[in-house]
Design a protein around this motif. Structure first.
Motif, PDB file in Angstrom:
ATOM      1  N   PHE A   1       0.844  -1.188   0.000  1.00  0.00           N
ATOM      2  CA  PHE A   1       0.000   0.000   0.000  1.00  0.00           C
ATOM      3  C   PHE A   1       0.882   1.241   0.000  1.00  0.00           C
ATOM      4  CE2 PHE A   1      -3.374  -2.869   1.353  1.00  0.00           C
ATOM      5  CZ  PHE A   1      -4.470  -2.327   0.682  1.00  0.00           C
ATOM      6  N   VAL A   2       0.511   2.204  -0.827  1.00  0.00           N
ATOM      7  CA  VAL A   2       1.253   3.458  -0.941  1.00  0.00           C
ATOM      8  C   VAL A   2       0.247   4.601  -0.963  1.00  0.00           C
ATOM      9  CG1 VAL A   2       3.158   2.366  -2.183  1.00  0.00           C
ATOM     10  CG2 VAL A   2       1.260   3.353  -3.467  1.00  0.00           C
ATOM     11  N   PRO A   3       0.704   5.852  -0.756  1.00  0.00           N
ATOM     12  CA  PRO A   3      -0.238   6.979  -0.808  1.00  0.00           C
ATOM     13  C   PRO A   3      -0.823   7.149  -2.208  1.00  0.00           C
ATOM     14  CG  PRO A   3       1.831   7.601   0.246  1.00  0.00           C
ATOM     15  CD  PRO A   3       2.065   6.277  -0.375  1.00  0.00           C
ATOM     16  N   ARG A   4      -1.978   7.745  -2.249  1.00  0.00           N
ATOM     17  CA  ARG A   4      -2.563   8.079  -3.547  1.00  0.00           C
ATOM     18  C   ARG A   4      -1.608   8.993  -4.317  1.00  0.00           C
ATOM     19  NH1 ARG A   4      -8.279   7.564  -3.986  1.00  0.00           N
ATOM     20  NH2 ARG A   4      -8.062   8.565  -6.017  1.00  0.00           N
ATOM     21  N   LEU A   5      -1.489   8.721  -5.620  1.00  0.00           N
ATOM     22  CA  LEU A   5      -0.646   9.508  -6.533  1.00  0.00           C
ATOM     23  C   LEU A   5       0.839   9.388  -6.202  1.00  0.00           C
ATOM     24  CD1 LEU A   5      -2.795  12.781  -6.691  1.00  0.00           C
ATOM     25  CD2 LEU A   5      -3.017  10.725  -8.066  1.00  0.00           C
ATOM     26  N   TRP A   6       1.255   8.283  -5.633  1.00  0.00           N
ATOM     27  CA  TRP A   6       2.676   8.100  -5.339  1.00  0.00           C
ATOM     28  C   TRP A   6       3.437   8.039  -6.654  1.00  0.00           C
ATOM     29  CZ3 TRP A   6       6.061   3.403  -4.388  1.00  0.00           C
ATOM     30  CH2 TRP A   6       7.215   3.755  -3.650  1.00  0.00           C
ATOM     31  N   PRO A   7       4.331   8.948  -6.925  1.00  0.00           N
ATOM     32  CA  PRO A   7       4.965   9.021  -8.244  1.00  0.00           C
ATOM     33  C   PRO A   7       5.871   7.842  -8.564  1.00  0.00           C
ATOM     34  CG  PRO A   7       5.979  10.589  -6.742  1.00  0.00           C
ATOM     35  CD  PRO A   7       4.785  10.037  -6.041  1.00  0.00           C
ATOM     36  N   LEU A   8       6.338   7.100  -7.535  1.00  0.00           N
ATOM     37  CA  LEU A   8       7.259   5.999  -7.774  1.00  0.00           C
ATOM     38  C   LEU A   8       6.553   4.667  -8.015  1.00  0.00           C
ATOM     39  CD1 LEU A   8       9.850   6.800  -4.955  1.00  0.00           C
ATOM     40  CD2 LEU A   8       9.997   7.386  -7.377  1.00  0.00           C
ATOM     41  N   LEU A   9       5.222   4.670  -8.047  1.00  0.00           N
ATOM     42  CA  LEU A   9       4.494   3.412  -8.157  1.00  0.00           C
ATOM     43  C   LEU A   9       4.746   2.718  -9.491  1.00  0.00           C
ATOM     44  CD1 LEU A   9       2.579   1.420  -6.875  1.00  0.00           C
ATOM     45  CD2 LEU A   9       0.643   2.790  -7.696  1.00  0.00           C
ATOM     46  N   GLY A  10       4.863   3.464 -10.553  1.00  0.00           N
ATOM     47  CA  GLY A  10       5.129   2.851 -11.851  1.00  0.00           C
ATOM     48  C   GLY A  10       6.450   2.102 -11.867  1.00  0.00           C
ATOM     49  N   GLN A  11       7.503   2.761 -11.385  1.00  0.00           N
ATOM     50  CA  GLN A  11       8.809   2.103 -11.322  1.00  0.00           C
ATOM     51  C   GLN A  11       8.792   0.922 -10.346  1.00  0.00           C
ATOM     52  OE1 GLN A  11       8.312   5.269 -11.571  1.00  0.00           O
ATOM     53  NE2 GLN A  11       9.663   6.066 -13.157  1.00  0.00           N
ATOM     54  N   PHE A  12       8.053   1.079  -9.272  1.00  0.00           N
ATOM     55  CA  PHE A  12       7.962   0.007  -8.282  1.00  0.00           C
ATOM     56  C   PHE A  12       7.293  -1.227  -8.884  1.00  0.00           C
ATOM     57  CE2 PHE A  12       6.263  -1.941  -4.343  1.00  0.00           C
ATOM     58  CZ  PHE A  12       7.439  -2.021  -3.617  1.00  0.00           C
ATOM     59  N   ASN A  13       6.228  -1.029  -9.642  1.00  0.00           N
ATOM     60  CA  ASN A  13       5.553  -2.150 -10.293  1.00  0.00           C
ATOM     61  C   ASN A  13       6.445  -2.813 -11.332  1.00  0.00           C
ATOM     62  OD1 ASN A  13       3.198  -1.960  -8.797  1.00  0.00           O
ATOM     63  ND2 ASN A  13       2.149  -0.673 -10.281  1.00  0.00           N
ATOM     64  N   SER A  14       7.197  -2.020 -12.063  1.00  0.00           N
ATOM     65  CA  SER A  14       8.108  -2.593 -13.065  1.00  0.00           C
ATOM     66  C   SER A  14       9.150  -3.494 -12.407  1.00  0.00           C
ATOM     67  CB  SER A  14       8.804  -1.474 -13.846  1.00  0.00           C
ATOM     68  OG  SER A  14       7.860  -0.700 -14.560  1.00  0.00           O
ATOM     69  N   LEU A  15       9.653  -3.053 -11.254  1.00  0.00           N
ATOM     70  CA  LEU A  15      10.615  -3.882 -10.544  1.00  0.00           C
ATOM     71  C   LEU A  15       9.976  -5.197 -10.091  1.00  0.00           C
ATOM     72  CD1 LEU A  15      13.457  -4.091  -9.206  1.00  0.00           C
ATOM     73  CD2 LEU A  15      12.401  -3.160  -7.143  1.00  0.00           C
ATOM     74  N   ILE A  16       8.719  -5.138  -9.652  1.00  0.00           N
ATOM     75  CA  ILE A  16       8.037  -6.359  -9.210  1.00  0.00           C
ATOM     76  C   ILE A  16       7.833  -7.307 -10.384  1.00  0.00           C
ATOM     77  CG2 ILE A  16       5.906  -7.267  -8.206  1.00  0.00           C
ATOM     78  CD1 ILE A  16       5.652  -4.655  -6.657  1.00  0.00           C
ATOM     79  N   TYR A  17       7.483  -6.774 -11.559  1.00  0.00           N
ATOM     80  CA  TYR A  17       7.367  -7.618 -12.746  1.00  0.00           C
ATOM     81  C   TYR A  17       8.681  -8.353 -13.008  1.00  0.00           C
ATOM     82  CZ  TYR A  17       2.852  -5.757 -14.359  1.00  0.00           C
ATOM     83  OH  TYR A  17       1.529  -5.427 -14.490  1.00  0.00           O
ATOM     84  N   ASN A  18       9.763  -7.611 -12.989  1.00  0.00           N
ATOM     85  CA  ASN A  18      11.068  -8.223 -13.243  1.00  0.00           C
ATOM     86  C   ASN A  18      11.442  -9.236 -12.154  1.00  0.00           C
ATOM     87  OD1 ASN A  18      11.345  -6.598 -15.512  1.00  0.00           O
ATOM     88  ND2 ASN A  18      12.366  -4.956 -14.368  1.00  0.00           N
ATOM     89  N   TRP A  19      11.052  -8.931 -10.936  1.00  0.00           N
ATOM     90  CA  TRP A  19      11.342  -9.828  -9.814  1.00  0.00           C
ATOM     91  C   TRP A  19      10.644 -11.169  -9.991  1.00  0.00           C
ATOM     92  CZ3 TRP A  19       7.783 -10.400  -5.332  1.00  0.00           C
ATOM     93  CH2 TRP A  19       8.337 -11.175  -4.313  1.00  0.00           C
ATOM     94  N   HIS A  20       9.360 -11.127 -10.359  1.00  0.00           N
ATOM     95  CA  HIS A  20       8.623 -12.373 -10.572  1.00  0.00           C
ATOM     96  C   HIS A  20       9.186 -13.159 -11.758  1.00  0.00           C
ATOM     97  CE1 HIS A  20       5.613 -12.037  -7.505  1.00  0.00           C
ATOM     98  NE2 HIS A  20       5.163 -10.874  -7.946  1.00  0.00           N
TER      99      HIS A  20
END
Length: 545
Positions: free
Chosen positions: A437-456
């Protein structure tokens, strides 16, 4: 906070006149936490020049990331930018030491917080001069944040001030626990087996799924069957019914054969009635069943052949029963364990955890099975759960989480001694995918999701789970729980016979002795009563004479 609109790529443009623009506006938290901000400031005097400004965003918060910097200048008369720079430069590839705060609470193996000389983060809830400020953090989900900050040059820190539980977000935009720290702007990321709870998602953003987490239970091991029940164990209920039916057929056959023998081979003075034939049939059948000889003389070949057939039949039944009883006496029989969802429901077993978060995802279910399970769910503090676990005989189930690669998230209140009395359920009560969970409009969420994709896709999720469990969890407890999955606790092998093994047989003997005694007393009383009546009648006749 109330809008249903969401986007991973947010850009905000603010237009001002020069005399209206106040840089104090940029000191609000919003201007510190958003990366793509653009301030268009018009020269009020001429209206022909526009200053294009943006916030700094990167760097430690102590260096004021909300301060504005001149990005470019636009000249209306010439219709050109002074430098031609990008109006929304990418600030996220290098965060230059900007802090990312985790709402931290210790919940291995998802999040691990401990004091160590190899500190890799600091707890901002602890005073600066305290030795406890520097901590070592690890975990299957914490490593994602650590790797993210290695990739984007940010610094991880934790805040344990309010993170005593998963927490809840309330409709008035307040909250408690770890999730409440997000809504209060005290943390940027909340991890630690956070499920995709809808009520919290309404006011926060969540990442791509991290791991599959199954909620299951450690339930009490099956109890040994009572000693009095052991003599009935060799045969199932259907087989006992068949044996009883067979004995009834034998009894009826012997009664009819014995009655026919009376009619064919004996003189009228030697014949007996149906009652004596019935006694012969019943007594002979049950004597043969327990390998005892009879005292009646058979005159016909029919009765002799029938007795021989009944003897062979009873001999086979008693041999099978004896073999089954011998195996049951040496290998203990256990009751049915509540190791499936249906059995947990049918046994009405009470199960417990230390937070409402364990069942909040299924509170709204319409399934009657779920309702029955929730009726037996209780919330206790860790101290109470520890007391239940230390009982000589554990009588409740404990909620645990099943990780995707065979490990378990188990509370500290369950030690090796308690787990010796428990067995893991074969299936999950339910499962969900954990998120961050992150704050609404967290600007780093896109990069964070990309890292999770690569991690999986790289397979590191399995590797990290094994490494974190090996380095931070009690492997003995993990092995104990894993061993119960194969049923090794149920198959404990032969044991030395004791008096408890013969309790059922002794009980049958006592029951037979008691019934025999009462029968004997009844016969004595009946005989004396008949003799007394006969004497009375004879006395009356002599008196009359």
């Amino acid at each position: 906070m109330y809008s249903i609109w969401r986007s991973l790529y947010n850009k905000f443009v603010f237009a001002y006149n020069a005399n209206e623009f106040k840089e104090e506006l940029s000191k609000r938290t919003f201007f510190e936490d958003q990366a793509n901000l653009l301030f268009v400031v018009r020269d009020y005097a001429t209206g022909t020049v526009f200053d294009i400004k943006t916030n700094k965003y990167v760097g430690p918060r102590a260096e004021n990331p909300a301060q504005l910097r001149l990005l470019d200048r636009y000249y209306v008369s010439e219709q050109r930018f002074q430098d031609g720079k990008s109006l929304f430069p990418d600030k996220l590839q290098d965060l230059k030491g900007r802090e990312v705060t985790i709402a931290g609470f210790n919940y291995p193996p998802y999040t691990v917080i401990k004091q160590s000389t190899n500190a890799n983060a600091r707890d901002i809830n602890v005073p600066e001069d305290s030795d406890l400020r520097n901590v070592y953090i690890d975990g299957t989900e914490t490593r994602i944040v650590l790797t993210f900050c290695e990739r984007y040059n940010c610094r991880v820190q934790i805040d344990t001030s309010d993170a005593n539980d998963w927490g809840t977000i309330y409709p008035n935009i307040s909250g408690d626990g770890a999730l409440g720290m997000i809504i209060k702007n005290k943390a940027d990321v909340c991890i630690g087996a956070m499920y995709s709870w809808f009520e919290d998602y309404r006011y926060l953003d969540l990442s791509m799924y991290l791991v599959r987490s199954g909620i299951t239970c450690l339930v009490p091991i099956p109890m040994r069957l009572a000693g009095w029940y052991i003599p009935l164990e060799p045969f199932q209920a259907t087989l006992w019914s068949a044996v009883f039916l067979c004995l009834c057929i034998e009894t009826v056959g012997l009664i009819l054969a014995y009655r026919s023998e009376q009619q064919l081979y004996l003189t009228p003075s030697e014949r007996v009635g149906w009652w004596n034939c019935a006694k012969f049939g019943m007594s002979t059948t049950y004597k043969l069943l327990i390998s005892q000889s009879g005292n009646s003389k058979a005159h016909s070949i029919t009765v002799r052949v029938l007795l021989f057939a009944c003897f062979l039949n009873d001999l086979i039944i008693t041999s099978i029963y004896g073999g089954g009883l011998a195996s049951i006496l040496t290998i203990p029989s256990l009751d049915e364990a509540a190791d499936t969802v249906q059995r947990l429901r049918s046994h009405q077993l009470q199960w417990a955890a230390n937070s409402e978060a364990w069942v909040s995802a299924i509170r709204g279910s319409d399934d009657p099975l779920v309702h029955d399970l929730l009726n037996n769910f209780h919330i206790y503090g860790d101290e109470e759960l520890l007391r239940f676990a230390e009982d000589q005989r554990v009588s409740i189930g404990f909620a645990v989480e099943r990780l995707p690669f065979g490990h378990f998230a188990i509370g500290d209140y369950l030690g090796p001694q308690a787990i010796d009395q428990l067995i893991i359920m074969r299936d999950d009560l339910y499962y969900q995918y954990t998120v961050a969970f992150v704050p609404r409009l967290w600007p780093l969420l896109g990069q964070f999701n990309s890292l999770i994709y690569n991690w999986h896709s790289s397979g590191f999720d399995k590797y990290w789970e094994y490494r974190v469990v090996a380095g931070n969890l009690n492997l003995k407890i993990q092995q104990q729980v894993e061993s119960t999955m194969s049923g090794s606790q149920e198959d404990i092998g032969p044991v030395t016979l004791g008096m408890s093994n013969f309790a059922g047989i002794i009980l049958v003997w006592l029951l037979g002795s008691i019934i025999g005694t009462f029968t004997f007393l009844a016969e004595v009383l009946l005989t004396n009563f008949l003799k007394f009546n006969l004497s009375s009648s004879l006395l009356e006749r002599f008196s009359y004479i």
